[in-house]
Each structure stands twice: as structure tokens, then as C-alpha cells.
Design an enzyme around this catalytic site. Structure first.
Site, PDB file in Angstrom:
ATOM      1  N   LYS A 257     -12.583   2.707 -14.783  1.00 25.22           N
ATOM      2  CA  LYS A 257     -12.776   2.769 -16.071  1.00 25.22           C
ATOM      3  C   LYS A 257     -13.952   3.621 -16.637  1.00 25.22           C
ATOM      4  CE  LYS A 257     -13.482   0.012 -20.508  1.00 25.22           C
ATOM      5  NZ  LYS A 257     -13.594  -1.109 -20.878  1.00 25.22           N
TER       6      LYS A 257
ATOM      7  N   ASP B 116      -4.858  -4.339 -20.691  1.00 27.12           N
ATOM      8  CA  ASP B 116      -6.297  -3.913 -21.244  1.00 27.12           C
ATOM      9  C   ASP B 116      -7.151  -4.093 -19.980  1.00 27.12           C
ATOM     10  OD1 ASP B 116      -8.713  -3.276 -22.348  1.00 27.12           O
ATOM     11  OD2 ASP B 116      -8.214  -4.425 -24.067  1.00 27.12           O
ATOM     12  N   ASP B 117      -7.743  -2.791 -19.234  1.00 30.21           N
ATOM     13  CA  ASP B 117      -8.614  -2.828 -17.905  1.00 30.21           C
ATOM     14  C   ASP B 117      -8.098  -3.382 -17.004  1.00 30.21           C
ATOM     15  OD1 ASP B 117     -10.399  -1.847 -19.860  1.00 30.21           O
ATOM     16  OD2 ASP B 117     -11.920  -3.291 -19.473  1.00 30.21           O
TER      17      ASP B 117
ATOM     18  N   ASP C 238      -4.580   0.592 -20.572  1.00 25.72           N
ATOM     19  CA  ASP C 238      -5.128   1.527 -21.413  1.00 25.72           C
ATOM     20  C   ASP C 238      -6.220   2.259 -20.833  1.00 25.72           C
ATOM     21  OD1 ASP C 238      -6.842  -0.374 -20.954  1.00 25.72           O
ATOM     22  OD2 ASP C 238      -7.983  -0.465 -23.022  1.00 25.72           O
ATOM     23  N   ASN C 239      -6.376   1.938 -19.481  1.00 29.51           N
ATOM     24  CA  ASN C 239      -7.435   2.760 -18.499  1.00 29.51           C
ATOM     25  C   ASN C 239      -7.220   2.050 -17.206  1.00 29.51           C
ATOM     26  OD1 ASN C 239      -9.601   1.414 -20.868  1.00 29.51           O
ATOM     27  ND2 ASN C 239      -9.707   0.664 -18.956  1.00 29.51           N
TER      28      ASN C 239
ATOM     29  N   HIS D 270      -8.255  -2.212 -32.403  1.00 32.50           N
ATOM     30  CA  HIS D 270      -9.343  -1.362 -31.804  1.00 32.50           C
ATOM     31  C   HIS D 270      -9.196   0.143 -32.465  1.00 32.50           C
ATOM     32  CE1 HIS D 270     -12.486  -0.495 -28.614  1.00 32.50           C
ATOM     33  NE2 HIS D 270     -12.990  -0.808 -29.625  1.00 32.50           N
TER      34      HIS D 270
ATOM     35  N   CYS E 225     -10.896   2.468 -23.645  1.00 26.76           N
ATOM     36  CA  CYS E 225      -9.872   1.729 -24.624  1.00 26.76           C
ATOM     37  C   CYS E 225      -9.379   2.472 -25.891  1.00 26.76           C
ATOM     38  CB  CYS E 225     -10.742   0.509 -25.242  1.00 26.76           C
ATOM     39  SG  CYS E 225     -11.029  -0.706 -24.037  1.00 26.76           S
TER      40      CYS E 225
ATOM     41  N   HIS F 244      -9.172  -7.670 -19.940  1.00 26.09           N
ATOM     42  CA  HIS F 244     -10.572  -7.278 -20.511  1.00 26.09           C
ATOM     43  C   HIS F 244     -11.384  -8.555 -20.579  1.00 26.09           C
ATOM     44  CE1 HIS F 244     -13.592  -5.574 -22.993  1.00 26.09           C
ATOM     45  NE2 HIS F 244     -13.026  -4.313 -22.697  1.00 26.09           N
TER      46      HIS F 244
ATOM     47  N   LYS G 200      -4.207  -6.506 -29.731  1.00 28.22           N
ATOM     48  CA  LYS G 200      -5.421  -5.714 -29.804  1.00 28.22           C
ATOM     49  C   LYS G 200      -5.014  -4.411 -30.642  1.00 28.22           C
ATOM     50  CE  LYS G 200      -9.180  -3.272 -27.296  1.00 28.22           C
ATOM     51  NZ  LYS G 200      -9.719  -3.448 -25.975  1.00 28.22           N
TER      52      LYS G 200
END
Length: 437
Positions: free
Chosen positions: A294, A29-30, A270-271, A127, A69, A212, A125
Site C-alpha cells: 500500500k 480495504d487493505d 482499494d489497494n 471516506h 484509500c 483495514h 465506508k
């Protein structure tokens, strides 16, 4: 002769899933593009991910379908551009909302793998909606442990926003956090691997919330990274080291249970890394050599570290054609010898013939990205050429093979390419308005 007949009958009676690979989808994540060793980082040690990369095809033109995300996760779960079903923003934490989540009209990746005879589990996660109807176990997963919202505090009892302090969830019931969250998610994933070592194929979606924010890291990793002067960068790096260790634990369990050879593994972020300034005023994530971060439709927004590993079928190396996380769903069904279950309206494609060398050429003629809705920012890539249009500004054109950092705008030199890709974006946008798209 009787022994031969008995042996043949046993073979015929073997479960039809005996040769199907397990599936492990790991999502960071990130994560910054250049913040792991196999991408070139000399600052952050990631030995377990580097080992996985050495056993993988490293996709140097690997993308996700959105620069932040939840939309990326919706695309991965459906194999379709999330714009098709209106999932272009992160859903708010609204447990009472029956609309803020992955549309119930979508047939999900795990639901299809269930049909293919797989046990399915998710850790980490989610989301993709807070209402009970959006719970992972209502969307195709047999079991779930994780944080249902868009993020979470890392240490039990730490402070954060309301969504970041909700109890963890196990199979629909609240459960207390017991340790550093990245480690807990790794332990849960390793336990899933151990529980499902009986030969029946499984799918595990392991979606970490690391690295993240909030920036919270174990002291042992902070101590090992004292050489990083920027305190925010050091904490972020320590979070990546903890992520790497957790993934290492899952990989060790695959080896221990002798499942590694026939496990198809995907790893992505995810990005891209976010543009977040640390105490020194400089950004503490590193997307170099890419432009943007991002949220952007430049490469730094959605071009990510991207690994595909299946020792039984795919030789390690480098793959340079553009691919996207939307491809995971059809590729996995093909690997499971269940391609007949593949929905007809996917945007992802089966990568197996390309990754094994059976088929040459590019898996995709065109790839598209959009952030901010129909009037927002758009990008399209065909071959080496990529068009970027920010809102209603003049289009920009880049040759990614020669200029991965998107520094030389070629729009004035190649007006026909600009015209062609602009028309492709317009046609793509128009199709999104159709009810049957």
C-alpha cells in the site's frame, strides 16, 4: 387472437428496465494480494469468495487507480483518474470543510445509474468527505448505511481515534453500532438485496473497511485460525474470514431472491496490503508475488484481487489484459443499455466486449499511477512493460509478463521503451494542468 394481442400489449407495457442487470460493487480495504484462496492463499480460508471467483472472470492484471484509500474510491465513483480533480490524498475528518471531499464538479457513478432507472444504495465506508454536502445521498445514492470516515472500530464500544468512534450513519442520521461491523455491513447489504427484489434494477456499493486496522476480530474466527502463530497475522486473517462470511451472506440472499443470474458483480480491494509489522517484526499482510505494498507504485500498491461476474452474460475464466476499476462505470452503463449516458471525459472504458470475447486486444493502451503529487512517484504501463520513477530518481523498467515481482530492471537494456513511457507520463501530467482536462 385476442389472447395473443393481450400478451403482446403486456410485453410492450413491461418496464424498460426489465432486462437490465443489478450491480453489486464490493470493495475490500487493505486486502493483501495473496490473502484470499482464489489468489493462492493456503492459510486463510475464503470459501465464499472462492465460489464467487469460480463464477467470475478473474482479472489477473486488475488494478485500482491509486495505491491508497480515498483516491481509489474517488476514481471508482467518477470513472476518471482522481488526479484530474485534485483528489490525490485521503481527506481529513473535517465535517466543517466544504473542500475536503469528492469534488462537487464530478458526475458520480450512482447519479448516472439513477438516470438509467436504477435504485441506488451504499453500505460501508465512505471516506469521500465529511461535510453534509459530500454525504452519499447528495452524490447519487438513494439510501446509505455506514461509516462516513476513513475507518471505524469493529466492536461497539471499542477505543480508537475520534474518526473511528463516530456514530454510524443511516440516511443522514446517526445510528448506533450493534455488532461486529463487518457482519453488520453484510447484514445491511443482504437486507438491501431483499428489499429490492421487485424487478427494478439496483446498484449497491458495498465498501467494507475490513481488513483495514484496527486489528479486531471475532473470537470464533481467532479460534479457528490457531495454526497461525503470529498474533497480528492471525487477527488480520480472522478479519478476512469474517469479511468472506459477510459476502457469503449477500450472495446467499441473491440466490434466495433469484437475482444472482442477472447481477453484475465486481470485487476489488482499494489497494494492496499495507506493510505493517506484527509483534514478531514481520509483515502480516501478503502481497506475494508482487513487489511493494500500500502506498507504492510498484505492483503491490495497486494490483489487486479483481473479479467480474455476470452469469447471464460473462463466462467464468481468466482474463489477462490490464484493466482498472475506473472501467466499472462505463461497463455498467453499457450493461444497463444506457451507454448514451456515459460522460465523454472518462478514463475508464467499457469492458463488456472484451470480457465476453466479442473484441480482442487490450482495453487500454496505457495505464498511469501517481502518488505524492506532480513531484512524487509515477508509473505507467503499456502492454507488458511498466516504467516506475520514484521522485527524481532514475527510471526503472520491468517486463511484467516475465517478471511480475519487478526484480529485473531493464532500463539500461531498453532505453527507447524508457524514453517512450517517460514521455507518456510527462504528457499525461501536462494534461492534468489544463482546466478542461
Amino acid at each position: 387472437m385476442r389472447l395473443l394481442i393481450l400478451f403482446a400489449s403486456l410485453l410492450l407495457a413491461a418496464p424498460v428496465w426489465a432486462a437490465k442487470p443489478n450491480l453489486l460493487i464490493i470493495v475490500a480495504d487493505d486486502l493483501g494480494y495473496n490473502d484470499v484462496g482464489f489468489q493462492g492463499s493456503k492459510e486463510i480460508p475464503t470459501p465464499h469468495l472462492d465460489k464467487l471467483a469460480a463464477q467470475s472472470l478473474r482479472c489477473t492484471n486488475g488494478y485500482v487507480s491509486h495505491p491508497f484509500c480515498s483516491p481509489t474510491r474517488a476514481g471508482l465513483m467518477s470513472g476518471r483518474y482522481q488526479h484530474r480533480f485534485g483528489h490525490e490524498n485521503n481527506p481529513a475528518w473535517l465535517p466543517e470543510s466544504t473542500t475536503a471531499g469528492l469534488a462537487l464538479s464530478e458526475t458520480t457513478f450512482p447519479a448516472l445509474m439513477q438516470q438509467a432507472g436504477y435504485a441506488t444504495g451504499a453500505v460501508g465506508k465512505w471516506h469521500l468527505g465529511a461535510h453534509p454536502q459530500f454525504h452519499p445521498m447528495k452524490r447519487g445514492f438513494d439510501e446509505y448505511f455506514g461509516a462516513l470516515g476513513g475507518g471505524h472500530v469493529y466492536f461497539p464500544g471499542d477505543k480508537g481515534g475520534p474518526e473511528y468512534q463516530i456514530p454510524l450513519n443511516r440516511n443522514g442520521k446517526d445510528e448506533a453500532q450493534t455488532k461486529y461491523l463487518t457482519e453488520q455491513f453484510g447484514d445491511e447489504a443482504a437486507a438491501f438485496v431483499a428489499r429490492h427484489a421487485d424487478g427494478k434494477p439496483w446498484m449497491l456499493y458495498l465498501a467494507f473497511n475490513a481488513p483495514h486496522t484496527p486489528l479486531q476480530a471475532p473470537q470464533e474466527w481467532l479460534e479457528k485460525l490457531k495454526h497461525i502463530e503470529n498474533t497480528s497475522r492471525r487477527t488480520y486473517a480472522a478479519m478476512i474470514c469474517a469479511l468472506d462470511a459477510a459476502i457469503g451472506g449477500v450472495m446467499a440472499k441473491l440466490d434466495e431472491t433469484k437475482q444472482r443470474e442477472n447481477t453484475l458483480i465486481y470485487f476489488v480491494s482499494d489497494n494492496g496490503g499495507p506493510n505493517l509489522a506484527g509483534k514478531s517484526g514481520t509483515n502480516f499482510t501478503d502481497n506475494s508475488p508482487l513487489r511493494g505494498a500500500k502506498g507504492a507504485v510498484y505492483e503491490g500498491g495497486m494490483r489487486v484481487p479483481f473479479l467480474v461476474s455476470w452469469p447471464a452474460k460473462i463466462k467464468p475464466g481468466v482474463y489477462d489484459q490490464p484493466v482498472i476499476a475506473l472501467d466499472f462505470l462505463p461497463t455498467s452503463l453499457a450493461a444497463a443499455e444506457s451507454a448514451d449516458l456515459t460522460p465523454k471525459n472518462l478514463d475508464g472504458v467499457n469492458l463488456l466486449p472484451f470480457l465476453t470475447g466479442e473484441t480482442s486486444g487490450a482495453p487500454h493502451e496505457l495505464l498511469f499511477w501517481r502518488s505524492g503529487g506532480p513531484g512524487g512517484n509515477n508509473a505507467a504501463r503499456r502492454g507488458r512493460m511498466k516504467l516506475v520513477r520514484l521522485g527524481q530518481t532514475t527510471a526503472e523498467l520491468y517486463d511484467l509478463a516475465a517478471d511480475v515481482g519487478e526484480t529485473q530492471n531493464l532500463a539500461a537494456e531498453k532505453p527507447e521503451v524508457v524514453k517512450d513511457l517517460t514521455a507518456a507520463i510527462a504528457e499525461w501530467r501536462e494534461r492534468h494542468r489544463r482546466a478542461d482536462f
